[in-house]
Design an enzyme around this catalytic site. Structure first.
Site, mmCIF file in Angstrom:
data_model
loop_
_atom_site.group_PDB
_atom_site.id
_atom_site.type_symbol
_atom_site.label_atom_id
_atom_site.label_comp_id
_atom_site.label_asym_id
_atom_site.label_seq_id
_atom_site.Cartn_x
_atom_site.Cartn_y
_atom_site.Cartn_z
ATOM 1 N N LEU A 70 0.858 -1.185 0.000
ATOM 2 C CA LEU A 70 0.000 0.000 0.000
ATOM 3 C C LEU A 70 0.895 1.237 0.000
ATOM 4 C CD1 LEU A 70 -2.806 -0.882 2.589
ATOM 5 C CD2 LEU A 70 -3.135 -0.435 0.150
ATOM 6 N N ASP A 71 0.544 2.219 -0.823
ATOM 7 C CA ASP A 71 1.312 3.465 -0.856
ATOM 8 C C ASP A 71 1.235 4.172 0.489
ATOM 9 O OD1 ASP A 71 2.083 3.252 -3.576
ATOM 10 O OD2 ASP A 71 0.116 3.994 -4.209
ATOM 11 N N PRO A 72 2.223 5.015 0.808
ATOM 12 C CA PRO A 72 2.213 5.712 2.101
ATOM 13 C C PRO A 72 0.920 6.490 2.385
ATOM 14 C CG PRO A 72 4.371 5.920 1.110
ATOM 15 C CD PRO A 72 3.492 5.238 0.077
ATOM 16 N N ALA A 108 -2.021 5.718 1.463
ATOM 17 C CA ALA A 108 -3.163 4.802 1.532
ATOM 18 C C ALA A 108 -3.285 4.175 2.916
ATOM 19 C CB ALA A 108 -3.017 3.711 0.479
ATOM 20 N N ARG A 162 -4.163 4.041 -8.726
ATOM 21 C CA ARG A 162 -3.736 5.334 -9.276
ATOM 22 C C ARG A 162 -3.890 5.358 -10.792
ATOM 23 N NH1 ARG A 162 2.041 6.040 -7.912
ATOM 24 N NH2 ARG A 162 2.082 3.826 -7.380
#
Length: 295
Positions: free
Chosen positions: A42-44, A46, A176
């Site tokens: 998971l992206d930061p 998120a 994204r």
């Protein structure tokens, strides 16, 4: 501090602002363990369900069901370098789609579709991470890949520019990129301004725990109840129960002739009584060992 050996799956509600690897690092330190991994970064920016495999469970990461669910916001009118709210604005437009336009376009994003991962991602271009090339402002394109969108729905409009959506998709889907492509199809620009993973396989938000709460449980020695057995997470995979003799042969890496010759299964959970001992596959009626769990 001595920590009992742990083998299983832990599902953390990843907080906003830190990377998935940072969560792994914190859990490793809390439990004083070496073998640890996760199912899906998971992206930061998120939040949500982050599956963490501990001990022998790391051998089962590739077998966790690849269906995932997300809630996300698309903010229309601008494009960002990273295709999310953390990037720099690189272009803008006055074309802002309305709710009905968005709903009508979603049918084109259902089923098996082609998707180009974001340039700021961990995919490799000629052996180099894409984000490394993007940071150097190099001109390149990520390679298209097939993903599956099982369901995508418009939930509500939040303001003049931002809409909330929900998606059920295959592993490897970049939300994204999905937001970027939906905006492009609507002759607009857009980026993801909110992202939360709400489910991995059958594990939803009711089964996760915050990083802070898990830390509290570790310090009072009450954290073991949050770690799920390997077999409970992989219960969508067919299983076979072996008797004592065949279990010993399987553990020794022997191929077992226990199925009909026409039988073929790509992934099989292998148990002795109620205890998981490994993963295998069936080819031409033969049970072939793939991985063993030393539990």
């Amino acid at each position: 501090m001595v920590i009992n050996k742990i083998d299983g799956w832990l599902f953390i509600d990843k907080p906003i602002g830190i990377s998935s690897f940072s969560v792994i690092r914190k859990i490793r330190k809390l439990l004083n363990i070496k073998k640890i991994g996760h199912a899906g970064t998971l992206d930061p920016f998120a939040t949500g369900v982050l599956g963490i495999a501990i001990g022998e469970a790391t051998k089962s990461i590739d077998y966790l069901n690849n269906k995932k669910e997300y809630e996300f916001n698309i903010t229309f009118g601008e494009s960002k370098t990273t295709e999310d709210l953390e990037g720099e604005t690189i272009d803008s437009t006055n074309k802002i789609p309305n709710k009905n336009e968005i709903k009508n376009i979603l049918k084109y994003f259902t089923g098996v579709i082609d998707q180009h991962p974001p340039k700021y991602s961990s995919v490799k271009i000629n052996g180099v991470r894409s984000y490394s090339l993007a940071r150097k402002d190099l001109d390149f394109q990520t390679k298209s890949r097939k993903i599956t969108i099982y369901e995508i729905r418009h939930i509500k409009q939040l303001n003049n520019f931002t809409h909330k959506l929900r998606v059920k998709c295959s592993s490897g889907t970049y939300i994204r990129s999905l937001g970027r492509d939906i905006a492009f199809r609507l002759n607009s620009l857009g980026y993801i301004s909110f992202l939360r993973r709400t489910k991995i396989s059958k594990i939803g938000e009711k089964s996760i725990i915050s990083l802070d709460k898990f830390s509290e449980l570790v310090h009072i020695g009450n954290h073991f109840k949050m770690v799920l057995p390997i077999e409970s997470v992989l219960d969508d995979i067919p299983a076979v129960y072996l008797n004592k003799d065949n279990a010993i042969r399987f553990r020794n890496g022997q191929v077992l002739n226990i199925f009909d010759l026409s039988c073929k299964v790509n992934s099989l959970l292998v148990l002795k009584e109620k205890k998981v001992i490994g993963l295998g596959k069936v080819e031409d009626g033969k049970l072939v060992p793939i991985r063993m769990f030393n539990i």
